[in-house]
Design a protein around this motif. Structure first.
Motif, PDB file in Angstrom:
ATOM      1  N   SER A 192       0.885  -1.175   0.000  1.00 44.99           N
ATOM      2  CA  SER A 192       0.000   0.000   0.000  1.00 44.99           C
ATOM      3  C   SER A 192       0.917   1.217   0.000  1.00 44.99           C
ATOM      4  CB  SER A 192      -0.890   0.011   1.247  1.00 44.99           C
ATOM      5  OG  SER A 192      -1.538  -1.223   1.428  1.00 44.99           O
ATOM      6  N   PRO A 193       1.492   1.560  -1.154  1.00 46.66           N
ATOM      7  CA  PRO A 193       2.552   2.572  -1.198  1.00 46.66           C
ATOM      8  C   PRO A 193       2.081   3.938  -0.726  1.00 46.66           C
ATOM      9  CG  PRO A 193       1.734   2.119  -3.404  1.00 46.66           C
ATOM     10  CD  PRO A 193       1.108   1.098  -2.507  1.00 46.66           C
ATOM     11  N   MET A 194       2.893   4.527   0.121  1.00 42.62           N
ATOM     12  CA  MET A 194       2.563   5.853   0.638  1.00 42.62           C
ATOM     13  C   MET A 194       3.728   6.808   0.446  1.00 42.62           C
ATOM     14  SD  MET A 194       0.347   5.236   4.084  1.00 42.62           S
ATOM     15  CE  MET A 194       1.313   3.855   4.696  1.00 42.62           C
ATOM     16  N   PRO A 195       3.428   8.083   0.265  1.00 41.81           N
ATOM     17  CA  PRO A 195       4.501   9.071   0.118  1.00 41.81           C
ATOM     18  C   PRO A 195       5.215   9.286   1.446  1.00 41.81           C
ATOM     19  CG  PRO A 195       2.377  10.159   0.227  1.00 41.81           C
ATOM     20  CD  PRO A 195       2.097   8.681   0.173  1.00 41.81           C
ATOM     21  N   GLN A 196       6.264  10.058   1.390  1.00 40.13           N
ATOM     22  CA  GLN A 196       7.012  10.398   2.592  1.00 40.13           C
ATOM     23  C   GLN A 196       6.097  11.068   3.614  1.00 40.13           C
ATOM     24  OE1 GLN A 196      10.826  10.037   2.992  1.00 40.13           O
ATOM     25  NE2 GLN A 196       9.930   8.424   1.749  1.00 40.13           N
ATOM     26  N   TYR A 197       6.282  10.710   4.867  1.00 38.17           N
ATOM     27  CA  TYR A 197       5.482  11.294   5.936  1.00 38.17           C
ATOM     28  C   TYR A 197       5.926  12.725   6.226  1.00 38.17           C
ATOM     29  CZ  TYR A 197       2.711   7.333   7.635  1.00 38.17           C
ATOM     30  OH  TYR A 197       1.785   6.335   7.776  1.00 38.17           O
ATOM     31  N   ASN A 198       4.967  13.534   6.643  1.00 37.27           N
ATOM     32  CA  ASN A 198       5.253  14.861   7.157  1.00 37.27           C
ATOM     33  C   ASN A 198       4.339  15.114   8.341  1.00 37.27           C
ATOM     34  OD1 ASN A 198       7.295  16.724   5.667  1.00 37.27           O
ATOM     35  ND2 ASN A 198       6.350  15.492   4.051  1.00 37.27           N
TER      36      ASN A 198
ATOM     37  N   PHE B  66       2.013  11.656   9.322  1.00 35.04           N
ATOM     38  CA  PHE B  66       1.168  10.854   8.448  1.00 35.04           C
ATOM     39  C   PHE B  66       1.505  11.175   6.999  1.00 35.04           C
ATOM     40  CE2 PHE B  66      -2.939  10.320  11.203  1.00 35.04           C
ATOM     41  CZ  PHE B  66      -2.566   9.036  11.562  1.00 35.04           C
ATOM     42  N   ALA B  67       1.033  10.316   6.106  1.00 36.93           N
ATOM     43  CA  ALA B  67       0.957  10.671   4.690  1.00 36.93           C
ATOM     44  C   ALA B  67      -0.288  11.538   4.503  1.00 36.93           C
ATOM     45  CB  ALA B  67       0.883   9.415   3.832  1.00 36.93           C
TER      46      ALA B  67
ATOM     47  N   PRO C  61      11.131  12.334   6.187  1.00 37.44           N
ATOM     48  CA  PRO C  61      12.097  11.421   6.816  1.00 37.44           C
ATOM     49  C   PRO C  61      11.930   9.965   6.402  1.00 37.44           C
ATOM     50  CG  PRO C  61      10.340  11.941   8.340  1.00 37.44           C
ATOM     51  CD  PRO C  61      10.081  12.768   7.123  1.00 37.44           C
ATOM     52  N   GLY C  62      10.793   9.614   5.821  1.00 35.84           N
ATOM     53  CA  GLY C  62      10.542   8.218   5.464  1.00 35.84           C
ATOM     54  C   GLY C  62       9.047   7.970   5.465  1.00 35.84           C
ATOM     55  N   THR C  63       8.671   6.710   5.435  1.00 39.06           N
ATOM     56  CA  THR C  63       7.258   6.365   5.436  1.00 39.06           C
ATOM     57  C   THR C  63       7.077   5.046   6.178  1.00 39.06           C
ATOM     58  OG1 THR C  63       5.297   6.156   4.031  1.00 39.06           O
ATOM     59  CG2 THR C  63       7.308   5.102   3.240  1.00 39.06           C
TER      60      THR C  63
END
Length: 339
Positions: free
Chosen positions: A142-148, A206-207, A229-231
């Motif tokens: 379930s691909p998600m973008p980088q978290y912010n 979260f994404a 920083p990552g996901t």
């Protein structure tokens, strides 16, 4: 005589009818929250499978009615349902191998890259073996973008501002924030809004889709646009016994539908990302840009040291940690070479 023949015909017709019903396959699927960009591929998968099998293989998708998100893998292991989604950071001790995908600052930039590295890791024998302990087979990511992060009050745009900050962040992301003095907590996505509203956390990582779906964007005064920083990694898995019980045609319908479901997910998520700035504007949320200098400091403290610590810890537990780490990097390079 006629009545006897008629009776036999009726019995035969009923037998054929019941046999037809018995041949149909129905799976229960355990998700959580509500339908959103994060679950669109599951819905698309169900739709495609039903179409390809002329309605003989269907999926009942439940949002929290079968299990909570932290117990979905347990439910799969005992056959309580046939398919489920979970996130590695909810129980890293149960899915150690795939936590390589949650390490901070791995360099993944796009959803397509996230998909490629996830599926490469899912196919590794160490992952297959570990998941088999839970009677689970990896199906798709379930691909998600980088978290912010979103927060209230004055924006936190320097690392010094993170000291003592209570942040909802799981897995390797939590460790990255801890490295710069923040206090991570791993409340589930469903609990994040209440934690933010009640002051249990100051910020939530979260994404984009999750900030919308779980309402944290409605509590926010600001959002970091480029912290990145990552996901987290959230696979969809199936119960091995249920998968092996499928007919050849049903299994082919399921397997062949995965790439189509992922393509649908990527297109749908892309639309969300395209309108994200307007979402921030509508809700009066300030877009905060972290300086390149501060980002470099964050990566120096929260990147390589945490990656190396993970490799050492997982290697000590008997996992081919360096091999998994290198697989992410090599797959990323290959993916960029094809673009």
């Amino acid at each position: 005589m006629t009545r006897r023949i008629t009776g036999r015909l009726v019995v035969s017709a009923l037998a054929i009818s019941f046999a037809g019903e018995a041949m149909a396959t129905e799976w229960n699927v355990s998700l959580w929250g509500k339908r959103r960009a994060f679950t669109e591929h599951v819905h698309k998968l169900a739709e495609l499978v039903e179409e390809k099998t002329d309605g003989e293989f269907t999926m009942n998708i439940s949002y929290g009615g079968l299990s909570n998100n932290r117990e979905n893998l347990d439910g799969i292991s005992i056959g309580a349902f046939e398919m489920a989604q979970f996130c590695a950071g909810y129980h890293p001790d149960k899915n150690r191998a795939i936590t390589v995908l949650e390490l901070p600052f791995m360099g993944v930039s796009t959803l397509e890259e996230e998909t490629a590295v996830s599926h490469a890791v899912y196919d590794h024998p160490a992952v297959t073996e570990e998941m088999a302990q839970w009677n689970a087979k990896m199906l798709m990511t379930s691909p998600m973008p980088q978290y912010n992060i979103v927060g209230t009050g004055e924006p936190r745009d320097e690392l010094a501002d993170f000291d003592g900050m209570r942040v909802r962040a799981t897995g390797g992301l939590g460790e990255a924030f801890r490295a710069v003095g923040a206090v991570p907590t791993s409340v589930t996505s469903s609990e994040a809004y209440q934690a933010m509203e009640g002051g249990v956390v100051d910020t939530v990582a979260f994404a984009q889709h999750a900030h919308l779906s779980f309402g944290t964007i409605n509590e926010a005064d600001w959002w970091t646009a480029n912290l990145n920083p990552g996901t987290v990694n959230c696979p969809v898995v199936v119960n091995i016994d249920a998968y092996e019980s499928l007919s050849e045609d049903e299994r082919a319908a399921l397997d062949s539908s995965v790439p189509e479901a992922i393509d649908h997910y990527l297109a749908n998520y892309g639309e969300l990302l395209a309108r994200w700035d307007s979402v921030l504007e509508e809700r009066g949320v300030e877009k905060v840009m972290i300086s390149e200098e501060q980002l470099a400091q964050f990566e120096e403290v929260g990147g390589a040291p945490i990656q190396q610590a993970w490799i050492e810890e997982m290697s000590g537990q008997g996992l081919p940690a360096q091999e998994l780490f290198d697989l992410v990097k090599s797959t990323l390079n290959e993916q960029r070479g094809t673009n």
